[in-house]
Design a protein around this motif. Structure first.
Motif, PDB file in Angstrom:
ATOM      1  N   VAL A 160      -3.113   9.352   2.079  1.00  0.00           N
ATOM      2  CA  VAL A 160      -3.031   8.489   0.904  1.00  0.00           C
ATOM      3  C   VAL A 160      -4.269   7.592   0.832  1.00  0.00           C
ATOM      4  O   VAL A 160      -4.891   7.441  -0.228  1.00  0.00           O
ATOM      5  N   MET A 161      -4.643   7.010   1.976  1.00  0.00           N
ATOM      6  CA  MET A 161      -5.821   6.150   2.014  1.00  0.00           C
ATOM      7  C   MET A 161      -7.105   6.948   1.764  1.00  0.00           C
ATOM      8  O   MET A 161      -8.035   6.473   1.108  1.00  0.00           O
ATOM      9  N   ASP A 162      -7.154   8.180   2.281  1.00  0.00           N
ATOM     10  CA  ASP A 162      -8.326   9.034   2.018  1.00  0.00           C
ATOM     11  C   ASP A 162      -8.479   9.286   0.526  1.00  0.00           C
ATOM     12  O   ASP A 162      -9.593   9.265  -0.013  1.00  0.00           O
ATOM     13  N   SER A 163      -7.361   9.549  -0.155  1.00  0.00           N
ATOM     14  CA  SER A 163      -7.407   9.764  -1.594  1.00  0.00           C
ATOM     15  C   SER A 163      -7.889   8.501  -2.304  1.00  0.00           C
ATOM     16  O   SER A 163      -8.729   8.558  -3.209  1.00  0.00           O
ATOM     17  N   LEU A 164      -7.359   7.371  -1.890  1.00  0.00           N
ATOM     18  CA  LEU A 164      -7.771   6.102  -2.492  1.00  0.00           C
ATOM     19  C   LEU A 164      -9.271   5.875  -2.291  1.00  0.00           C
ATOM     20  O   LEU A 164      -9.988   5.510  -3.234  1.00  0.00           O
ATOM     21  N   ASN A 165      -9.744   6.101  -1.080  1.00  0.00           N
ATOM     22  CA  ASN A 165     -11.156   5.859  -0.783  1.00  0.00           C
ATOM     23  C   ASN A 165     -12.081   6.750  -1.607  1.00  0.00           C
ATOM     24  O   ASN A 165     -13.228   6.380  -1.884  1.00  0.00           O
ATOM     25  N   ARG A 166     -11.594   7.938  -1.988  1.00  0.00           N
ATOM     26  CA  ARG A 166     -12.403   8.879  -2.754  1.00  0.00           C
ATOM     27  C   ARG A 166     -12.257   8.694  -4.269  1.00  0.00           C
ATOM     28  O   ARG A 166     -12.798   9.487  -5.043  1.00  0.00           O
ATOM     29  N   SER A 167     -11.562   7.662  -4.678  1.00  0.00           N
ATOM     30  CA  SER A 167     -11.294   7.450  -6.103  1.00  0.00           C
ATOM     31  C   SER A 167     -12.448   6.669  -6.739  1.00  0.00           C
ATOM     32  O   SER A 167     -12.438   5.433  -6.791  1.00  0.00           O
ATOM     33  N   GLU A 168     -13.426   7.409  -7.236  1.00  0.00           N
ATOM     34  CA  GLU A 168     -14.613   6.780  -7.808  1.00  0.00           C
ATOM     35  C   GLU A 168     -14.300   5.997  -9.079  1.00  0.00           C
ATOM     36  O   GLU A 168     -15.083   5.138  -9.498  1.00  0.00           O
ATOM     37  N   GLU A 169     -13.175   6.280  -9.707  1.00  0.00           N
ATOM     38  CA  GLU A 169     -12.793   5.579 -10.928  1.00  0.00           C
ATOM     39  C   GLU A 169     -12.283   4.173 -10.659  1.00  0.00           C
ATOM     40  O   GLU A 169     -12.079   3.392 -11.608  1.00  0.00           O
ATOM     41  N   LEU A 170     -12.059   3.825  -9.395  1.00  0.00           N
ATOM     42  CA  LEU A 170     -11.551   2.506  -9.034  1.00  0.00           C
ATOM     43  C   LEU A 170     -12.649   1.663  -8.396  1.00  0.00           C
ATOM     44  O   LEU A 170     -13.446   2.166  -7.599  1.00  0.00           O
TER      45      LEU A 170
END
Length: 246
Positions: free
Chosen positions: A179-189
């Protein structure tokens, strides 16, 4: 398929109304052909449904596990799980095995258009954010299609905790890492929003494991919780003009 060797169904615990349960108790009849749809209304909101999404992911892989792999002759497959981003893209869910990228669907903020997108992907299990139900304009054929096919609906919260919850899912550190990996890769945020979302997960931790809550709801209620928008958008207004509906 990076999760197949690091996560298993045994990494998740399920409780319904205070009693131990299984994923199949939450999603009766769950099978390898089920298609899960998560409707996301705000930045990082889908993180609040990660426990159900990722536990279902392990069950999907269990149906195929002996044949899975990247080698010639092996099966490379992902579950038909979709995230519906309302209005704009709210996060990157790829490291939660929502893949390929076409399964992250950006939809016009209009109940009819959202439900059409859900129907077009053949969703059978629907997760919606726990918001106050609102009035919505749908074509009868759109709701008929959904009611004919969708067999389970649940409310989740971007915070990970819903009011009047009857379902509790406890995850594991590995799943939360994805979940954190996905968050970290979220360039839109932005970096600030990412940090707020990280901090927002901390209250969910008990003995190093994240616990999220959900509420089973009727599909008729879920359809009124797709969005808080009640004004038909331009595409739906065009439909209504064609049909002579004012």
């Amino acid at each position: 398929m990076h999760t197949i060797d690091t996560l298993s169904y045994a990494d998740f615990n399920f409780v319904i109304d205070g009693h131990r349960a299984t994923l199949e108790d939450i999603l009766p009849g769950f099978n390898e052909n089920d298609r899960i749809g998560v409707v996301v209304l705000q930045p990082g909101g889908g993180m609040g449904a990660s426990g159900l999404l990722m536990s279902a992911l392990t069950r999907f892989y269990d149906f195929h596990r002996p044949r899975l792999g990247d080698e010639p002759g092996k099966l490379r497959i992902y579950p038909e799980f979709f995230v519906f981003h309302i209005g704009t893209r709210h996060m990157n869910h790829s490291w939660m095995d929502v893949w390929p990228p076409h399964k992250e669907v950006v939809v016009e903020d209009d109940p009819e258009q959202i439900l059409e997108a859900i129907n077009d992907r053949g969703i059978t299990r629907l997760l919606v954010e726990d918001i106050k139900p609102s009035s919505a304009t749908f074509l009868r054929e759109t709701t008929s299609s959904a009611k004919h096919r969708i067999v389970s609906a649940l409310a989740y919260s971007a915070t990970g905790r819903v009011d009047k919850a009857d379902v509790r899912i406890t995850s594991c550190p590995v799943a939360e890492g994805y979940v954190m990996d996905s968050l970290n890769r979220s360039e839109e945020l932005s970096a600030e929003v990412k940090e707020q979302l990280r901090q927002g997960r901390k209250p969910l931790l008990v003995d190093g494991r994240v616990t999220e809550t959900y509420r089973r709801i009727e599909l008729s209620d879920a359809l009124l919780m797709l969005t808080q928008s009640t004004v038909p958008g331009p595409t739906t207004r065009n439909y209504m003009d064609i049909l002579g509906i004012s």
